[in-house]
Design a protein around this motif. Structure first.
Motif, short mmCIF file in Angstrom:
data_model
loop_
_atom_site.label_atom_id
_atom_site.label_comp_id
_atom_site.label_asym_id
_atom_site.label_seq_id
_atom_site.Cartn_x
_atom_site.Cartn_y
_atom_site.Cartn_z
N LYS A 300 4.82 0.82 8.42
CA LYS A 300 4.21 2.12 8.70
C LYS A 300 2.76 2.10 8.21
O LYS A 300 2.49 1.69 7.09
N MET A 301 1.85 2.52 9.09
CA MET A 301 0.44 2.55 8.71
C MET A 301 0.27 3.47 7.52
O MET A 301 0.78 4.61 7.49
N ALA A 302 -0.46 2.97 6.47
CA ALA A 302 -0.59 3.71 5.21
C ALA A 302 -2.00 4.19 4.94
O ALA A 302 -2.21 5.35 4.55
N SER A 303 -3.01 3.33 5.16
CA SER A 303 -4.38 3.71 4.82
C SER A 303 -5.36 2.85 5.62
O SER A 303 -4.98 1.85 6.26
N VAL A 304 -6.63 3.23 5.57
CA VAL A 304 -7.67 2.54 6.31
C VAL A 304 -8.94 2.48 5.46
O VAL A 304 -9.24 3.42 4.71
N LEU A 305 -9.65 1.38 5.59
CA LEU A 305 -10.97 1.23 4.98
C LEU A 305 -11.97 1.08 6.13
O LEU A 305 -12.04 0.01 6.76
N PRO A 306 -12.74 2.11 6.47
CA PRO A 306 -13.57 2.08 7.69
C PRO A 306 -14.63 0.98 7.68
O PRO A 306 -14.87 0.34 8.70
N VAL A 307 -15.28 0.76 6.53
CA VAL A 307 -16.38 -0.19 6.49
C VAL A 307 -16.33 -0.95 5.17
O VAL A 307 -16.20 -0.33 4.10
N THR A 308 -16.44 -2.26 5.28
CA THR A 308 -16.54 -3.10 4.07
C THR A 308 -17.24 -4.39 4.45
O THR A 308 -17.19 -4.82 5.61
N PRO A 309 -17.92 -5.03 3.50
CA PRO A 309 -18.61 -6.29 3.83
C PRO A 309 -17.61 -7.41 4.18
O PRO A 309 -16.46 -7.39 3.72
N GLY A 322 -8.23 -1.02 -2.79
CA GLY A 322 -8.71 0.01 -1.88
C GLY A 322 -7.66 0.52 -0.93
O GLY A 322 -7.92 1.45 -0.15
N SER A 323 -6.45 -0.08 -0.98
CA SER A 323 -5.40 0.33 -0.06
C SER A 323 -4.61 1.53 -0.55
O SER A 323 -3.93 2.21 0.23
N GLY A 324 -4.69 1.79 -1.85
CA GLY A 324 -3.89 2.86 -2.42
C GLY A 324 -2.56 2.40 -2.95
O GLY A 324 -1.83 3.19 -3.56
N PHE A 325 -2.21 1.11 -2.72
CA PHE A 325 -0.95 0.59 -3.25
C PHE A 325 -1.16 0.30 -4.75
O PHE A 325 -2.19 -0.26 -5.15
N THR A 326 -0.14 0.63 -5.56
CA THR A 326 -0.27 0.48 -7.01
C THR A 326 0.55 -0.67 -7.58
O THR A 326 0.35 -1.03 -8.75
N GLY A 327 1.40 -1.24 -6.80
CA GLY A 327 2.24 -2.33 -7.31
C GLY A 327 2.63 -3.28 -6.21
O GLY A 327 2.30 -3.09 -5.03
N PRO A 328 3.32 -4.38 -6.60
CA PRO A 328 3.74 -5.35 -5.60
C PRO A 328 4.65 -4.71 -4.55
O PRO A 328 5.38 -3.76 -4.79
N TRP A 350 -4.13 -0.90 6.57
CA TRP A 350 -2.99 -1.39 5.79
C TRP A 350 -1.71 -0.67 6.21
O TRP A 350 -1.76 0.49 6.67
N GLY A 351 -0.61 -1.40 6.06
CA GLY A 351 0.70 -0.81 6.31
C GLY A 351 1.72 -1.30 5.29
O GLY A 351 1.56 -2.37 4.71
N ARG A 352 2.76 -0.52 5.12
CA ARG A 352 3.84 -0.86 4.19
C ARG A 352 5.13 -1.06 5.00
O ARG A 352 5.44 -0.27 5.89
N MET A 353 5.87 -2.16 4.64
CA MET A 353 7.11 -2.44 5.36
C MET A 353 8.17 -1.39 5.02
O MET A 353 8.39 -1.07 3.85
N VAL A 354 8.83 -0.90 6.06
CA VAL A 354 9.86 0.12 5.89
C VAL A 354 11.21 -0.33 6.43
O VAL A 354 12.23 0.33 6.14
N GLU A 355 11.21 -1.40 7.23
CA GLU A 355 12.48 -1.84 7.82
C GLU A 355 12.41 -3.33 8.16
O GLU A 355 11.41 -3.79 8.70
N GLU A 356 13.50 -4.05 7.87
CA GLU A 356 13.69 -5.43 8.33
C GLU A 356 14.99 -5.46 9.11
O GLU A 356 16.05 -5.17 8.56
#
Length: 369
Positions: A300-309, A322-328, A350-356
């Motif tokens: 599931k799409m979680a966050s976006v970083l519009p511009v970065t070098p 910069g993704s907002g994720f705090t742990g593994p 960025w996205g986080r896995m929700v289903e396998e």
């Protein structure tokens, strides 16, 4: 007694006759020289009452050209034609008579002047009536007809600019259109080959060769189905319309089936199939699915970083900055160029896995709906 007297004093006519009556010329032929000089003659003839009449008459000298018949000389043509007498009957009759005269003359007035179209470049009429040019004038015109060095240089520069413009147009057409056509064809063939191998059980899970396709990426919201290949080589992967897995050196990322890690992918935003052109439209919660030979991995799409070098490789770390994720966790990172049609910066999603889900259980809801 004879005397020399003019014709008017003697009363003789033009032929020496007195009182208007004809006389003889004293035996002399008409016009012959007389005793008193050219034109004067002694004429003695009997008078009307039997007497004699002594008169001396003046006769004009003989014009030798009038002795025989001859064709008269044509009258000299004047520079301007004498106007015809006005026709009686008013203005309408005169116009009608003038039209008839012009018809009989055969358009002499029009022939008097050469038409403008038949005049040469020097203002004279063309043909044999045009006066030949002098050597100086001919050389001057020849030099004038030749282009000057400045004109030749401007023409050459103009041709270079036109050629460069055509080449640039062809290049833009190739980049924006033809590369997409070719990349879509290559990516479509890779999808067909993968699905055929999976159906026949020919696929081998595990390590893959650079440029080898091993999975399919589905982004339902963008209607994207594109093969995933090992590595991020432009020639072997990205320019062929596929997305590449960061799997080399310091940029190596985890595979989707890893218990924890970041599955990093790169793809073109413009040209060469442009699979990631609209990933900036994804919103939190939009599904991103990775399909392999045995599994479906739903993110599931979680966050976006519009511009970065481009040098910001921290976005590929196991816990991306910069993704907002705090742990593994099991994450996916999509990277592409921004702004469009440039490669100055990078856009990160960025996205986080929700289903396998095993393939044996069928497609996940994200692909069914």
């Amino acid at each position: 007694m004879t005397a020399l007297r003019p014709e008017r004093e003697s009363g003789a006519d033009a032929y020496g006759g007195a009182g208007g009556q004809g006389t003889s010329y004293g035996g002399q032929p008409h016009g012959a020289p007389g005793a008193y000089g050219d034109g004067w003659y002694d004429t003695t003839a009997p008078g009307p009452h039997g007497g004699s009449s002594d008169t001396t008459a003046y006769l004009p000298p003989v014009d030798e050209e009038t002795v025989a018949l001859r064709i008269p000389e044509p009258p000299e043509r004047t520079a301007r034609e004498e106007p015809a007498p006005a026709a009686p009957g008013g203005r309408a009759a005169r116009r009608k008579a003038a039209k008839k005269r012009q018809g009989r003359r055969g358009g002499s007035h029009k022939a008097a002047e050469a038409p403008r179209d038949s005049r040469g470049p020097d203002g004279g009429s063309e043909g044999a009536s045009r006066a030949p040019l002098s050597r100086v004038e001919a050389r001057r015109r020849a030099r004038a007809s030749k282009a000057s060095p400045a004109v030749l240089a401007s023409r050459a520069i103009g041709e270079v600019f036109i050629t460069c413009g055509v080449l640039m147009l062809l290049f833009v057409t190739y980049q924006l259109w033809w590369t997409n056509v070719r990349a879509h064809a290559q990516a479509g063939k890779e999808v067909s080959d993968l699905q055929s191998d999976w159906a026949n059980g020919a696929g081998k899970p595990g390590a893959f060769e650079p440029g080898q396709g091993f999975a399919l990426l589905h982004i339902p919201k963008l209607d994207v189905v594109v093969p995933i290949a090992e590595g991020i080589s432009s020639k072997k992967v990205l320019d062929r319309g596929m997305v590449g897995h960061y799997a080399e050196g310091a940029l190596k990322t985890a595979m989707p089936d890893a218990k924890a890690g970041n599955f990093g992918l790169a793809g073109h935003r413009n040209t060469h199939g442009e699979p990631f052109r609209y990933i900036n439209r994804l919103e939190p919660g939009d599904p991103i699915v990775v399909e392999t030979q045995d599994q479906y991995f739903v993110y599931k799409m979680a966050s976006v970083l519009p511009v970065t070098p481009p040098s910001n490789v921290s976005v590929l770390e196991p816990v991306p900055k910069g993704s907002g994720f705090t742990g593994p966790g099991r994450y996916i990172t999509l990277t592409t160029c921004t702004p469009e049609f440039t490669s100055k910066y990078r856009l990160i999603v960025w996205g986080r896995m929700v289903e396998e889900r095993p393939r044996s259980k069928g497609k996940p809801d994200a692909l069914v709906s």
